[in-house]
Structures are given as structure tokens and as C-alpha cells.
Design an enzyme around this catalytic site. Structure first.
Site, mmCIF file in Angstrom:
data_model
loop_
_atom_site.group_PDB
_atom_site.id
_atom_site.type_symbol
_atom_site.label_atom_id
_atom_site.label_comp_id
_atom_site.label_asym_id
_atom_site.label_seq_id
_atom_site.Cartn_x
_atom_site.Cartn_y
_atom_site.Cartn_z
ATOM 1 N N ASP A 119 0.843 -1.190 0.000
ATOM 2 C CA ASP A 119 0.000 0.000 0.000
ATOM 3 C C ASP A 119 0.887 1.252 0.000
ATOM 4 O OD1 ASP A 119 -3.107 0.610 0.412
ATOM 5 O OD2 ASP A 119 -2.006 2.017 1.686
ATOM 6 N N ASP A 273 -7.105 -8.582 -4.940
ATOM 7 C CA ASP A 273 -7.053 -7.135 -4.733
ATOM 8 C C ASP A 273 -7.529 -6.455 -6.014
ATOM 9 O OD1 ASP A 273 -6.440 -4.471 -4.246
ATOM 10 O OD2 ASP A 273 -4.426 -4.882 -3.505
ATOM 11 N N HIS A 300 -5.947 -7.359 -0.480
ATOM 12 C CA HIS A 300 -5.040 -6.209 -0.367
ATOM 13 C C HIS A 300 -4.167 -6.279 0.879
ATOM 14 C CE1 HIS A 300 -3.597 -2.160 -0.994
ATOM 15 N NE2 HIS A 300 -4.010 -1.804 0.193
#
Length: 320
Positions: A119, A273, A300
Site C-alpha cells: 500500500d 485485490d 489487499h
């Protein structure tokens, strides 16, 4: 002086699955929290979280990495975890987060670093390798990106950004901020918790879901609305929406620099994801001539749901 709020330590002390000694790095007038586990002279695993999590995301990976002989350093970005949380939303930018992490790496004089990122930990952490490659020996890249003109932001990205704008689902992130990882990891079902999100009340959770929810919520317990500004600003800084706050030009530069990276690189990717899909992970891995391990049922927040498996892949690739 920077105005900030600080989460009461009692909210972290109450967690039964997180008992690491807190350590602090001073950046100007703000306190950055990190944990430091394992031998001080061992090769470093720099574990970097993204939105809206904190070092807790790596709780099932740290033991295995330490047992394998690594020194694990997991910081909380300012605005998250046990770190101070500036209250002015205009304080936050990705370039500033990057500067803070650079200060920590240099302040601890870290070397022989494997950066493990996911991320927003990707743009913030990979910037370190691009800017001071002599300190880094390996990249482990998981479900992230570096902005560049060719990157295609799909509808899930645009929906995520809109959800944090005024009037969006997460505009008032209490209590939903603790549910985001659980929803992405399919630990809870949307239909069971969306009513609580809309009503702004605590969800009715049991067992493992309740335990994990407590962990992800701990940094924001007892804070006023302005204590959530760091979390709000990460999605609003995605460069498709705010090129400058997202350090879009810097990300594009780091992307180009790292395409020429000549040290070890390893991708681990959650296939479920939407935003950072498997196709993108494979494309980036191919561009960097790097191996990729795809986890078919991971989303994710793959550290949250597949931590021990990721450690196995990291250790196996380290000896390839």
C-alpha cells in the site's frame, strides 16, 4: 510547534496479541513510534504499513522473521499507530512521510536492509531504496504501486478516493477505520457491518474478528475527529486525485530509477485485490526481472490474512 494528538498508551496495552516494546524516534517536534525486534547486528527487515493500518499489520510475520535471524523494524507513519498525529490536514503529504522515514533510517544508521512494503508503504519505502541504495540489499514488494504516467487507475481506486471525501462512506471514519482490513480480508461480510458504518456505531463482532478489530482501532481510540486526518489524507493523496500531495513526480522518478535496480527483488501478491490486481503485480515483476509469488486467496491486506505464508516465501527466496 505542530499541533498534534497522541493516543493513550492504555489502548495499546489492552491488546492481547501485540506486546512489543515501544520505541520512539524524534522528528522535529513529533514522536515517531517503531518496534525493534531481533539482534541489533542482524540484517534488517524494514516492515512498512499503509492505509489505514499500523505496525500491528505485521504481527504474524515478525516472530518468524526474528527466528530466522533478522532484525525487524516496523515504524508507524505519523498520523497512525502509536506515532503522533498532526491535526492539520494540510500537514500531510507523501513527500513529508518519506522525509520522516529517511530520518528514521539514518537516525538508526540502518544498513543491509530488506524493505518489505505494501500500500502506501510502497511509495514511502521504495523512495528510500531509490535515494540511498547503499543502505538497501533487497526489495520485497506487495500489493502497492509507484505512480507513473502509464499506470492505470481503475474504478475501485476512484471509488476508494470518493469514499473519503465529505459525504462519502468513510468521511466520518469512526468506527469504519478498523473494519477496512477486515472487509478486505473477508474476515467480516459487508452486509453484516455496513449498517454499523452508516450508523457510526461499534459493530457487533465476536472471536477473531473482534480481536483484530480491536487491534486496528486501537490507534484511534479516544481521539477527536481531527486525530483521523492522517488516515483521511492517504486516500486523498493518491496522485490521480492530488498529484502534488501524493508526490506524483517523485514517485514517477523512483519508479524509473528502480527499473534499473540491480539487487535482489521479490514480489508477493494477493490476487484478490481489485485496485492492485494480479496483472499489475506480474507486469511490474516482469519489468524488474523479479520472481513473484501470487497468493490466490489473499486480498489487499495480505500480511493480515497470510502473514506466515509470506514469511515462508521471503525466506525461501532469500536462499534462491
Amino acid at each position: 510547534m505542530t499541533d498534534f494528538v497522541r493516543t493513550d498508551d492504555a489502548h495499546f496495552d489492552a491488546l492481547s496479541d501485540w506486546n512489543y516494546e515501544p520505541r520512539y524516534h524524534q522528528w522535529k517536534d513529533l514522536r515517531v513510534h517503531y518496534i525493534d525486534e531481533g539482534p541489533s547486528d542482524a540484517p534488517v527487515m524494514l516492515l512498512l504499513h499503509g492505509m489505514p493500518t499500523w505496525a500491528y499489520l505485521y504481527r504474524t510475520m515478525i516472530p518468524g522473521l526474528v527466528d530466522a535471524g533478522y532484525r525487524c523494524i516496523a515504524p508507524d507513519h505519523l498520523g497512525f499507530g502509536r506515532s503522533d498525529k498532526p491535526t492539520d490536514p494540510n500537514w500531510y503529504s507523501i513527500a513529508r512521510h518519506t522525509e520522516v522515514l529517511t530520518s528514521l533510517v539514518c537516525g538508526l544508521d540502518l544498513s543491509d536492509i530488506t524493505v518489505v512494503c505494501q500500500d502506501w508503504g510502497g511509495p514511502i519505502g521504495l523512495a528510500q531504496a531509490a535515494m540511498m541504495p547503499e543502505r538497501f540489499s533487497r526489495l520485497v514488494i506487495m500489493n502497492t504501486w509507484l505512480h507513473h504516467p502509464e499506470f492505470e487507475y481503475d474504478e475501485s481506486f476512484l471509488r476508494w478516493i470518493d469514499a473519503w471525501r465529505p459525504g462519502g462512506r468513510y468521511a466520518h471514519p469512526r468506527p469504519s477505520i478498523g473494519l477496512v482490513p477486515l472487509l478486505a480480508g473477508r474476515v467480516v461480510r459487508s452486509r453484516d457491518v455496513v449498517p454499523a458504518i452508516k450508523a457510526g456505531v461499534e459493530p457487533d463482532l465476536e472471536g477473531d474478528a473482534a480481536l483484530r478489530y480491536a487491534g486496528f482501532c486501537a490507534p484511534f481510540r479516544g481521539l477527536s475527529e481531527e486525530g483521523f486526518n492522517g488516515a483521511r489524507w492517504f486516500p486523498l493523496s493518491i496522485p490521480v486525485g492530488d498529484h502534488d500531495s501524493g508526490n506524483g513526480a517523485g514517485q514517477a522518478l523512483h519508479y524509473r530509477v528502480l527499473l534499473g535496480w540491480n539487487k535482489a527483488t521479490h514480489f508477493v501478491w494477493g490476487a484478490q485485490d481489485e485496485g492492485f490486481n494480479e496483472e499489475w503485480g506480474r507486469t511490474w515483476a516482469q519489468q524488474m526481472n523479479a520472481p513473484i509469488d501470487v497468493l490466490p486467496d489473499a486480498g489487499h491486506f495480505l500480511q493480515f490474512t497470510h502473514g506466515p505464508q509470506i514469511v515462508e516465501h521471503i525466506l525461501r527466496r532469500a536462499h534462491d
